[in-house]
Design a protein around this motif. Structure first.
Motif, PDB file in Angstrom:
ATOM      1  N   ILE A  18      50.638   8.625  42.081  1.00  0.00           N
ATOM      2  CA  ILE A  18      49.881   9.778  41.557  1.00  0.00           C
ATOM      3  C   ILE A  18      50.461  10.216  40.208  1.00  0.00           C
ATOM      4  O   ILE A  18      49.731  10.460  39.245  1.00  0.00           O
ATOM      5  CB  ILE A  18      49.880  10.951  42.581  1.00  0.00           C
ATOM      6  N   VAL A  19      51.807  10.288  40.155  1.00  0.00           N
ATOM      7  CA  VAL A  19      52.456  10.725  38.898  1.00  0.00           C
ATOM      8  C   VAL A  19      52.139   9.732  37.774  1.00  0.00           C
ATOM      9  O   VAL A  19      51.792  10.141  36.662  1.00  0.00           O
ATOM     10  CB  VAL A  19      53.983  10.877  39.100  1.00  0.00           C
ATOM     11  N   ILE A  20      52.231   8.439  38.112  1.00  0.00           N
ATOM     12  CA  ILE A  20      51.954   7.421  37.072  1.00  0.00           C
ATOM     13  C   ILE A  20      50.491   7.503  36.620  1.00  0.00           C
ATOM     14  O   ILE A  20      50.183   7.431  35.434  1.00  0.00           O
ATOM     15  CB  ILE A  20      52.310   6.003  37.596  1.00  0.00           C
ATOM     16  N   LEU A  21      49.575   7.705  37.593  1.00  0.00           N
ATOM     17  CA  LEU A  21      48.153   7.819  37.236  1.00  0.00           C
ATOM     18  C   LEU A  21      47.909   9.038  36.355  1.00  0.00           C
ATOM     19  O   LEU A  21      47.179   8.977  35.366  1.00  0.00           O
ATOM     20  CB  LEU A  21      47.296   7.909  38.504  1.00  0.00           C
ATOM     21  N   SER A  25      46.665   8.532  32.643  1.00  0.00           N
ATOM     22  CA  SER A  25      45.317   9.018  32.320  1.00  0.00           C
ATOM     23  C   SER A  25      45.375  10.129  31.277  1.00  0.00           C
ATOM     24  O   SER A  25      44.543  10.177  30.374  1.00  0.00           O
ATOM     25  CB  SER A  25      44.591   9.496  33.576  1.00  0.00           C
ATOM     26  N   SER A  26      46.374  11.011  31.387  1.00  0.00           N
ATOM     27  CA  SER A  26      46.447  12.086  30.391  1.00  0.00           C
ATOM     28  C   SER A  26      46.872  11.539  29.037  1.00  0.00           C
ATOM     29  O   SER A  26      46.358  11.955  28.002  1.00  0.00           O
ATOM     30  CB  SER A  26      47.351  13.234  30.850  1.00  0.00           C
ATOM     31  N   VAL A  27      47.789  10.572  29.055  1.00  0.00           N
ATOM     32  CA  VAL A  27      48.209   9.966  27.781  1.00  0.00           C
ATOM     33  C   VAL A  27      47.030   9.225  27.155  1.00  0.00           C
ATOM     34  O   VAL A  27      46.724   9.400  25.975  1.00  0.00           O
ATOM     35  CB  VAL A  27      49.412   9.010  27.970  1.00  0.00           C
ATOM     36  N   TYR A  28      46.304   8.440  27.988  1.00  0.00           N
ATOM     37  CA  TYR A  28      45.163   7.698  27.450  1.00  0.00           C
ATOM     38  C   TYR A  28      44.103   8.670  26.908  1.00  0.00           C
ATOM     39  O   TYR A  28      43.586   8.510  25.804  1.00  0.00           O
ATOM     40  CB  TYR A  28      44.545   6.817  28.544  1.00  0.00           C
ATOM     41  N   SER A  29      43.839   9.686  27.742  1.00  0.00           N
ATOM     42  CA  SER A  29      42.840  10.675  27.378  1.00  0.00           C
ATOM     43  C   SER A  29      43.195  11.341  26.053  1.00  0.00           C
ATOM     44  O   SER A  29      42.354  11.558  25.189  1.00  0.00           O
ATOM     45  CB  SER A  29      42.806  11.719  28.483  1.00  0.00           C
ATOM     46  N   ILE A 149      50.069  19.514  32.484  1.00  0.00           N
ATOM     47  CA  ILE A 149      50.474  18.100  32.463  1.00  0.00           C
ATOM     48  C   ILE A 149      50.905  17.743  31.052  1.00  0.00           C
ATOM     49  O   ILE A 149      51.891  17.046  30.835  1.00  0.00           O
ATOM     50  CB  ILE A 149      49.289  17.178  32.860  1.00  0.00           C
ATOM     51  N   MET A 150      50.139  18.231  30.124  1.00  0.00           N
ATOM     52  CA  MET A 150      50.436  17.933  28.732  1.00  0.00           C
ATOM     53  C   MET A 150      50.059  19.151  27.898  1.00  0.00           C
ATOM     54  O   MET A 150      48.993  19.734  28.090  1.00  0.00           O
ATOM     55  CB  MET A 150      49.620  16.712  28.311  1.00  0.00           C
ATOM     56  N   LYS A 151      50.978  19.538  27.039  1.00  0.00           N
ATOM     57  CA  LYS A 151      50.677  20.637  26.127  1.00  0.00           C
ATOM     58  C   LYS A 151      50.691  20.065  24.724  1.00  0.00           C
ATOM     59  O   LYS A 151      51.486  19.177  24.438  1.00  0.00           O
ATOM     60  CB  LYS A 151      51.747  21.719  26.218  1.00  0.00           C
TER      61      LYS A 151
ATOM     62  N   ILE B 116      55.139  17.138  27.295  1.00  0.00           N
ATOM     63  CA  ILE B 116      54.634  16.784  28.632  1.00  0.00           C
ATOM     64  C   ILE B 116      55.621  17.321  29.688  1.00  0.00           C
ATOM     65  O   ILE B 116      56.204  16.557  30.447  1.00  0.00           O
ATOM     66  CB  ILE B 116      54.430  15.252  28.771  1.00  0.00           C
ATOM     67  N   PRO B 117      55.791  18.635  29.734  1.00  0.00           N
ATOM     68  CA  PRO B 117      56.822  19.205  30.619  1.00  0.00           C
ATOM     69  C   PRO B 117      56.578  18.939  32.095  1.00  0.00           C
ATOM     70  O   PRO B 117      57.485  18.560  32.836  1.00  0.00           O
ATOM     71  CB  PRO B 117      56.762  20.703  30.309  1.00  0.00           C
ATOM     72  N   THR B 118      55.327  19.096  32.542  1.00  0.00           N
ATOM     73  CA  THR B 118      55.049  18.951  33.975  1.00  0.00           C
ATOM     74  C   THR B 118      55.305  17.519  34.436  1.00  0.00           C
ATOM     75  O   THR B 118      55.855  17.292  35.512  1.00  0.00           O
ATOM     76  CB  THR B 118      53.598  19.357  34.286  1.00  0.00           C
TER      77      THR B 118
END
Lengths: 380, 163
Positions: A18-21, A25-29, A149-151, B116-118
């Motif tokens: 889940i963490v890897i997904l 996904s957030s990095v790709y997005s 998840i990402m700021k 990406i803190p979380t």
């Protein structure tokens, strides 16, 4: 216990997946959106997207920027901080908060700001009225994906060009003419003016012409705002001033006081021009009567930017003011009386006389304008 | 589910396999990933500051520890020691890689900065849970081995008494 441990291990594996997904996904997005296509992600206003209006003493600027979210996740807690800088000072600072930009959607963020003429310094007003400048919008944009998840923080600079309220004002001195009219002698100066297209109504312009001998003339014109306009400004010139302008090249200063509407004070616009006199440095020298003949040396320079066609009328009088002789020389007969700009004229004028002269009256006529300059000289 | 509690000798194949898998993910992929990105997007070079250095310096020991952990059987004290060391070093690896990244993007008029803190917290939680797993694994399996060995000892004693 072993079974529980294995369950724990499987759970740990699921958690890792889940963490890897989430991460991938957030990095790709994010990479496919804001990173690779920042211009698509935030569409800053183009020149044509900016609407300027003027009401009373306030200039309003209306535009917008668009945030597009092409990623998998919504953008949350979006904060936009704008700082508009022009003419080295901050004109506006605004913060906008947008709750979210859903995935696959775009949000338009209006940017409205105003500049009150009364809040500006004289220098700033002059810049806004007459000069092109840039309104620099420095924006800081921060947002986050769900659960932080990402700021990310995005800083960008956008420039909105400002062309000035009076974008072009040109007094065409090189085409200026002195003319002899029914109402007296006038100095006619063609002009063209281009005002910002969001202006409307008429503006009043007061003009003052000053030269070496002080104020020469004043004039007032009314121009339509919001478009290009060209016409002639006419200045009524007195006799002494005409003489000055015909025979003495000098620096002319034209001060234009412009009032755009009743809510604005007058803006002062000053231009200078090296006025070229058609009979500059006019000298009638060594005038003498000798052996039944009156003679004099005439010289001047055509300092005007136009070709000079000259007629000379000489009248000789005796001591009782009786005309005893006259002579006319025209450019039509004598090509030396046609002078190109900058050309020097030198001639000795001679008239056969039967009587003793006292003085001579010489009329210099500039044929183009019809202006005549008269010189009265004693004959020795 | 059949779960063997028999202590086995060190598994070289498994150790080498784990070493290579970890080395591949933690060092090789990172190196070639950055190499690919910088070749295709040279502007991204400001993002990676000593990232490859940390990937090699910390990633290689993590891979070695992964191999060593895999070599020893469950319940072995060495597996616990190497397992916990690997978890600790992996947390350090993630932390240092994250610290070495200046994740952002710089265009002419645009500067983008990402945090990406979380995700980092989730990864650290995951590794910590893995550490707990190793500890529990040791506790459970070592007791089973003890009981198994005691049983063998008892049987041998009974056999020798009988004869």
């Amino acid at each position: 216990m072993v079974k529980k441990l294995e369950t724990f291990r499987i759970g740990l594996g699921v958690y890792s997946i889940i963490v890897i997904l989430l991460l991938s996904s957030s990095v790709y997005s994010f990479v496919s959106g804001p990173v690779m296509n920042p211009e698509e992600f935030i569409q800053v206003p183009e020149v044509e997207d900016v609407e300027w209006t003027i009401e009373g003493s306030t200039i309003y600027v209306d535009t917008s920027l668009t945030i597009s979210n092409s990623g998998f996740f919504d953008f949350n807690n979006i904060e936009l901080d704008f700082n508009m800088v022009a003419m080295n000072s901050s004109l506006m600072r605004k913060t906008k908060v947008i709750e979210k930009v859903p995935s696959g959607e775009s949000v338009e963020v209006p940017l409205n700001f105003s500049i009150d003429y009364n809040d500006l310094t004289e220098e700033e007003i002059e810049t806004l009225v007459f000069n092109q400048t840039m309104f620099d919008i420095t924006a800081s944009f921060s947002a986050e994906y769900p659960f932080s998840i990402m700021k990310f923080n995005l800083n960008f600079i956008d420039e909105i060009p400002w062309d000035g309220l009076i974008q072009e004002m040109d007094l065409k001195y090189e085409e200026a003419q002195i003319e002899d009219t029914e109402n007296g002698d006038i100095l006619s100066v063609p002009y063209e003016i281009q005002t910002a297209d969001f202006l409307s109504g008429d503006a009043v312009i007061e003009l003052i012409v000053e030269g070496e001998k002080g104020e020469y003339s004043t004039s007032e014109i009314t121009i339509p705002l919001g478009r290009y306009h060209s016409d002639d400004i006419t200045f009524n010139i007195g006799e002494n001033e005409i003489e000055e302008l015909l025979t003495n090249s000098q620096l002319l200063t034209v001060t234009a006081n412009i009032q755009l509407n009743e809510n604005f004070d007058f803006f002062e616009y000053i231009t200078t021009y090296d006025w070229g006199a058609p009979f500059n440095d006019l000298t009638l020298d060594n005038i003498r009567y000798y052996a039944g003949r009156a003679e004099g040396d005439l010289s001047f320079i055509n300092d005007s930017p136009q070709k000079l066609r000259m007629n000379l009328d000489i009248y000789i009088y005796d001591d009782s003011d009786n005309l005893i002789e006259s002579k006319s020389i025209s450019y039509t007969n004598d090509p030396t009386y046609i002078l190109e700009p900058g050309e020097e004229f030198q001639d000795t004028i001679s008239i056969q006389l039967d009587q003793i002269p006292e003085y001579a009256v010489i009329d210099f006529t500039e044929v183009n304008s019809g202006i005549t300059y008269r010189e009265v000289v004693s004959v020795y | 589910m059949f779960i063997s509690v028999e202590r086995v000798e060190g598994n070289y194949v498994k150790a080498v396999l784990f070493f290579f898998v970890y080395f591949l993910f933690l060092v090789i992929f990172v190196y070639f990933g950055i190499y690919y990105l910088l070749n295709n997007y040279p502007k991204m070079d400001f993002i990676f500051e000593n990232t490859v250095f940390y990937a090699v310096i910390i990633g290689t020991p993590v891979a070695i520890l992964a191999g060593l952990t895999a070599y020893f059987s469950k319940g072995d004290i060495y597996r616990l020691i190497f397992g916990l060391s690997r978890v600790g070093l992996t947390i350090l690896y993630v932390f240092m890689i994250y610290k070495s990244l200046n994740i952002g993007w710089q265009e002419e008029d645009i500067f983008l900065q990402i945090t990406i803190p979380t995700i980092i917290i989730l990864l650290i939680i995951g590794f910590s849970l893995k550490g707990i797993y190793y500890f529990l694994e040791y506790k459970i399996y070592s007791k089973k081995y003890e009981r198994h060995n005691d049983k063998i000892d008892e049987n041998e004693f009974e056999k020798s008494s009988y004869y």
